[in-house]
Design a protein around this motif. Structure first.
Motif, PDB file in Angstrom:
ATOM      1  N   GLY A 105     -37.653 -13.331  -3.318  1.00  0.00           N
ATOM      2  CA  GLY A 105     -37.217 -12.150  -4.257  1.00  0.00           C
ATOM      3  C   GLY A 105     -38.483 -11.499  -4.903  1.00  0.00           C
ATOM      4  O   GLY A 105     -38.485 -10.780  -5.776  1.00  0.00           O
ATOM      5  N   THR A 137     -27.988 -13.443   3.403  1.00  0.00           N
ATOM      6  CA  THR A 137     -26.716 -13.983   2.886  1.00  0.00           C
ATOM      7  C   THR A 137     -26.889 -15.450   2.495  1.00  0.00           C
ATOM      8  O   THR A 137     -27.294 -16.264   3.287  1.00  0.00           O
ATOM      9  CB  THR A 137     -25.529 -13.805   3.983  1.00  0.00           C
ATOM     10  OG1 THR A 137     -25.664 -12.533   4.231  1.00  0.00           O
ATOM     11  CG2 THR A 137     -24.155 -14.444   3.116  1.00  0.00           C
ATOM     12  N   ARG A 183     -22.721 -15.329  -0.031  1.00  0.00           N
ATOM     13  CA  ARG A 183     -22.752 -14.060  -0.687  1.00  0.00           C
ATOM     14  C   ARG A 183     -24.153 -13.567  -0.529  1.00  0.00           C
ATOM     15  O   ARG A 183     -25.274 -14.123  -0.185  1.00  0.00           O
ATOM     16  CB  ARG A 183     -23.082 -14.823  -2.032  1.00  0.00           C
ATOM     17  CG  ARG A 183     -22.060 -14.006  -3.138  1.00  0.00           C
ATOM     18  CD  ARG A 183     -22.215 -14.630  -4.353  1.00  0.00           C
ATOM     19  NE  ARG A 183     -23.191 -13.736  -5.268  1.00  0.00           N
ATOM     20  CZ  ARG A 183     -24.500 -13.997  -5.753  1.00  0.00           C
ATOM     21  NH1 ARG A 183     -24.498 -15.326  -5.777  1.00  0.00           N
ATOM     22  NH2 ARG A 183     -25.309 -13.239  -6.339  1.00  0.00           N
ATOM     23  N   ARG A 184     -24.066 -12.175  -0.176  1.00  0.00           N
ATOM     24  CA  ARG A 184     -25.210 -11.277   0.007  1.00  0.00           C
ATOM     25  C   ARG A 184     -26.148 -11.438  -1.138  1.00  0.00           C
ATOM     26  O   ARG A 184     -25.725 -11.018  -2.244  1.00  0.00           O
ATOM     27  CB  ARG A 184     -24.678  -9.948   0.314  1.00  0.00           C
ATOM     28  CG  ARG A 184     -25.884  -9.048   0.829  1.00  0.00           C
ATOM     29  CD  ARG A 184     -25.644  -8.396   2.160  1.00  0.00           C
ATOM     30  NE  ARG A 184     -24.952  -8.574   3.078  1.00  0.00           N
ATOM     31  CZ  ARG A 184     -24.014  -7.750   3.961  1.00  0.00           C
ATOM     32  NH1 ARG A 184     -24.310  -6.806   3.846  1.00  0.00           N
ATOM     33  NH2 ARG A 184     -23.429  -8.436   4.972  1.00  0.00           N
ATOM     34  N   ILE A 185     -27.629 -11.547  -0.780  1.00  0.00           N
ATOM     35  CA  ILE A 185     -28.613 -11.462  -2.172  1.00  0.00           C
ATOM     36  C   ILE A 185     -29.319 -10.276  -1.775  1.00  0.00           C
ATOM     37  O   ILE A 185     -29.738 -10.015  -0.841  1.00  0.00           O
ATOM     38  CB  ILE A 185     -29.052 -12.989  -2.240  1.00  0.00           C
ATOM     39  CG1 ILE A 185     -30.036 -13.247  -0.908  1.00  0.00           C
ATOM     40  CG2 ILE A 185     -28.348 -13.816  -2.648  1.00  0.00           C
ATOM     41  CD1 ILE A 185     -30.817 -14.492  -1.390  1.00  0.00           C
ATOM     42  N   THR A 186     -29.664  -9.661  -2.923  1.00  0.00           N
ATOM     43  CA  THR A 186     -30.786  -8.645  -2.645  1.00  0.00           C
ATOM     44  C   THR A 186     -31.697  -8.902  -3.814  1.00  0.00           C
ATOM     45  O   THR A 186     -31.804  -9.782  -4.662  1.00  0.00           O
ATOM     46  CB  THR A 186     -29.906  -7.395  -3.319  1.00  0.00           C
ATOM     47  OG1 THR A 186     -29.453  -7.460  -4.481  1.00  0.00           O
ATOM     48  CG2 THR A 186     -28.696  -7.087  -2.605  1.00  0.00           C
ATOM     49  N   ASP A 226     -31.150  -9.198  -7.399  1.00  0.00           N
ATOM     50  CA  ASP A 226     -30.525 -10.459  -7.843  1.00  0.00           C
ATOM     51  C   ASP A 226     -31.512 -11.311  -8.240  1.00  0.00           C
ATOM     52  O   ASP A 226     -32.452 -11.646  -7.617  1.00  0.00           O
ATOM     53  CB  ASP A 226     -30.058 -11.110  -6.421  1.00  0.00           C
ATOM     54  CG  ASP A 226     -28.467 -11.434  -6.558  1.00  0.00           C
ATOM     55  OD1 ASP A 226     -27.602 -10.875  -5.708  1.00  0.00           O
ATOM     56  OD2 ASP A 226     -28.142 -12.246  -7.485  1.00  0.00           O
ATOM     57  N   SER A 227     -31.210 -12.304  -9.230  1.00  0.00           N
ATOM     58  CA  SER A 227     -31.852 -13.251  -9.702  1.00  0.00           C
ATOM     59  C   SER A 227     -31.454 -14.605  -9.627  1.00  0.00           C
ATOM     60  O   SER A 227     -31.961 -15.609  -9.823  1.00  0.00           O
ATOM     61  CB  SER A 227     -32.524 -13.024 -11.081  1.00  0.00           C
ATOM     62  OG  SER A 227     -31.526 -12.621 -11.820  1.00  0.00           O
ATOM     63  N   ALA A 228     -29.941 -14.665  -9.500  1.00  0.00           N
ATOM     64  CA  ALA A 228     -29.263 -16.108  -9.778  1.00  0.00           C
ATOM     65  C   ALA A 228     -29.683 -16.948  -8.796  1.00  0.00           C
ATOM     66  O   ALA A 228     -29.865 -18.068  -9.010  1.00  0.00           O
ATOM     67  CB  ALA A 228     -27.844 -15.659  -9.880  1.00  0.00           C
ATOM     68  N   PHE A 229     -29.743 -16.357  -7.435  1.00  0.00           N
ATOM     69  CA  PHE A 229     -29.902 -17.272  -6.441  1.00  0.00           C
ATOM     70  C   PHE A 229     -31.275 -18.091  -6.634  1.00  0.00           C
ATOM     71  O   PHE A 229     -31.570 -19.000  -6.006  1.00  0.00           O
ATOM     72  CB  PHE A 229     -29.884 -16.653  -5.079  1.00  0.00           C
ATOM     73  CG  PHE A 229     -31.132 -15.709  -4.716  1.00  0.00           C
ATOM     74  CD1 PHE A 229     -31.269 -14.394  -5.173  1.00  0.00           C
ATOM     75  CD2 PHE A 229     -32.245 -16.327  -4.112  1.00  0.00           C
ATOM     76  CE1 PHE A 229     -32.237 -13.603  -4.989  1.00  0.00           C
ATOM     77  CE2 PHE A 229     -33.348 -15.443  -3.766  1.00  0.00           C
ATOM     78  CZ  PHE A 229     -33.547 -14.249  -4.409  1.00  0.00           C
ATOM     79  N   LYS A 230     -32.206 -17.597  -7.290  1.00  0.00           N
ATOM     80  CA  LYS A 230     -33.514 -17.995  -7.437  1.00  0.00           C
ATOM     81  C   LYS A 230     -33.462 -19.461  -8.026  1.00  0.00           C
ATOM     82  O   LYS A 230     -34.739 -20.151  -8.089  1.00  0.00           O
ATOM     83  CB  LYS A 230     -34.603 -17.083  -8.166  1.00  0.00           C
ATOM     84  CG  LYS A 230     -34.761 -15.763  -7.846  1.00  0.00           C
ATOM     85  CD  LYS A 230     -35.846 -14.754  -8.175  1.00  0.00           C
ATOM     86  CE  LYS A 230     -35.676 -13.577  -7.574  1.00  0.00           C
ATOM     87  NZ  LYS A 230     -36.877 -12.441  -8.150  1.00  0.00           N
TER      88      LYS A 230
END
Lengths: 134, 237
Positions: B52, B62, B66-69, B72-76
């Motif tokens: 990101g 994904t 969950r699709r990440i864009t 988005d920062s949560a997935f990091k």
């Protein structure tokens, strides 16, 4: 104790299996001796732990080692003839390759046998049995 | 085996230079993926998009369904990253850097961070700027692992390091694998390292994957070292 060649096209797990069989066949590892944990062997050889896990799994399937939860893996208490079968299984491809090479030079069976026997007699016999014919 | 990450039709250009072109990859949890590629062919771009840091031009990523864009920062918090050229605040102390990072990761493991420092012989009070390149790498690894990532991206972290340091680094990755079964994407051009730990081999060339196969199958098919396989596949492309 165990060494592997990661550049070889022989899968690493096969090499680990072969080396373990060799150590047992030569008496370096005796029945009931503990083996390094998957984690320790992987770190020592610098290979993926799953690779070691696979080798141990297959060795266990072959009855050469046993794994007990919480206690690790150790050499099974097997009879010597069983180990010899494993040794032969690993040597067969080596011998097949040598024979194939000899055939490329159009050597007949008698010639190959003579050549093999003369090399065999020249090589030192380190085994505990069969030294009489040297 | 569950699918952890799915990358579909990923594209990225820098001006007229198309670096990634419909790049696709499915990553299964718990496996070590090798991404081989020549220098400048998109490994770092891919890593940065996944982290990101830069946006892709097109395509989808994904993570656990969950699709990440880019926004988005949560997935990091679930991704760890050890880049080739880590940026550090040189004036910070080793411990200071760890504490700084701890804030961003809900699963931060202080004990693990401390024991890693000890194992790497990193003095918590030393300033980052005084560390050698190899020590900086170890520190970077300690930070990445203390965050307990689900997905760890290694982007050519060992280039330019001496052999013992590279071996130390690999050993630590192996310990991590033994302990946590972390999913790893190891992007590099250093085939010798990869050869030891990779389970699924991918080769990036011309902006997309020209190979995506279990390493064992590749070895059995080509019957030669990874170096030869890589050179032969890339030379043809």
């Amino acid at each position: 104790m165990i060494r592997v060649d990661t550049t070889s096209f022989i899968p690493i797990y096969e090499q680990i299996k072969k080396e373990t069989v060799r150590l047992v066949a030569t008496g370096v590892l005796k029945p009931h001796d503990t083996l390094p944990s998957i984690r320790d062997l992987a770190a020592e050889l610098i290979v993926n732990p799953n690779t070691v896990a696979r080798a141990y799994r297959e060795l266990e399937q072959d009855g050469l080692i046993m794994t007990q939860k919480g206690r690790g893996s150790f050499v099974a208490g097997r009879a010597q003839p069983d180990i010899e079968k494993d040794v032969e299984a690993y040597l067969v491809p080596v011998l097949d390759e040598a024979i194939a090479e000899a055939r490329k030079f159009n050597l007949g069976t008698e010639r190959i046998m003579t050549l093999f026997e003369s090399r065999l007699r020249k090589a030192p016999d380190k085994s505990q049995r069969g030294g009489r014919h040297e | 085996m569950s699918e952890l990450l799915r990358i579909e039709r990923l594209s990225k250009s820098f001006g007229h230079h198309r670096v990634l072109s419909d790049f696709e990859l499915a990553v299964e949890a718990g496996r070590v993926y090798g991404l081989l590629g020549l220098n400048g062919e998109g490994k770092t771009t891919l890593a940065r998009i996944l982290m990101g840091v830069i946006p892709a031009d097109g395509g989808t990523i994904t993570f656990k369904g969950r699709r990440i864009t880019f926004a988005d920062s949560a997935f990091k918090r679930d991704f760890g990253y050890v880049p080739e050229d880590p940026f550090f605040y040189e004036e910070m102390t080793v411990q200071g850097l760890l504490d700084f990072n701890a804030h961003f990761y809900p699963r931060w493991d202080r004990k693990r961070a401390s024991s890693d420092l000890e194992r790497f012989a990193l003095d918590p009070k030393s300033r980052v700027g005084t560390l050698s390149r190899g020590m900086k790498l170890k520190l970077e690894l300690a930070v990445a692992l203390a965050a307990a990532p689900e997905f760890l991206i290694l982007d050519d972290p060992t280039s330019g390091l001496d052999v013992p340091t590279r071996q130390d680094f690999l050993r630590d990755i192996i310990r991590e694998l033994s302990a946590s079964g972390t999913t790893i994407l190891f992007a590099t051009h250093m085939v010798h390292e990869l050869e030891r730990i990779v389970e699924r081999l991918t080769i990036l060339h011309g902006g997309r994957l020209i190979l995506d196969e279990d390493f064992e199958k590749v070895k059995a098919q080509y019957q030669t070292s990874l170096e030869d396989i890589f050179v032969s596949l890339v030379a043809r492309g």
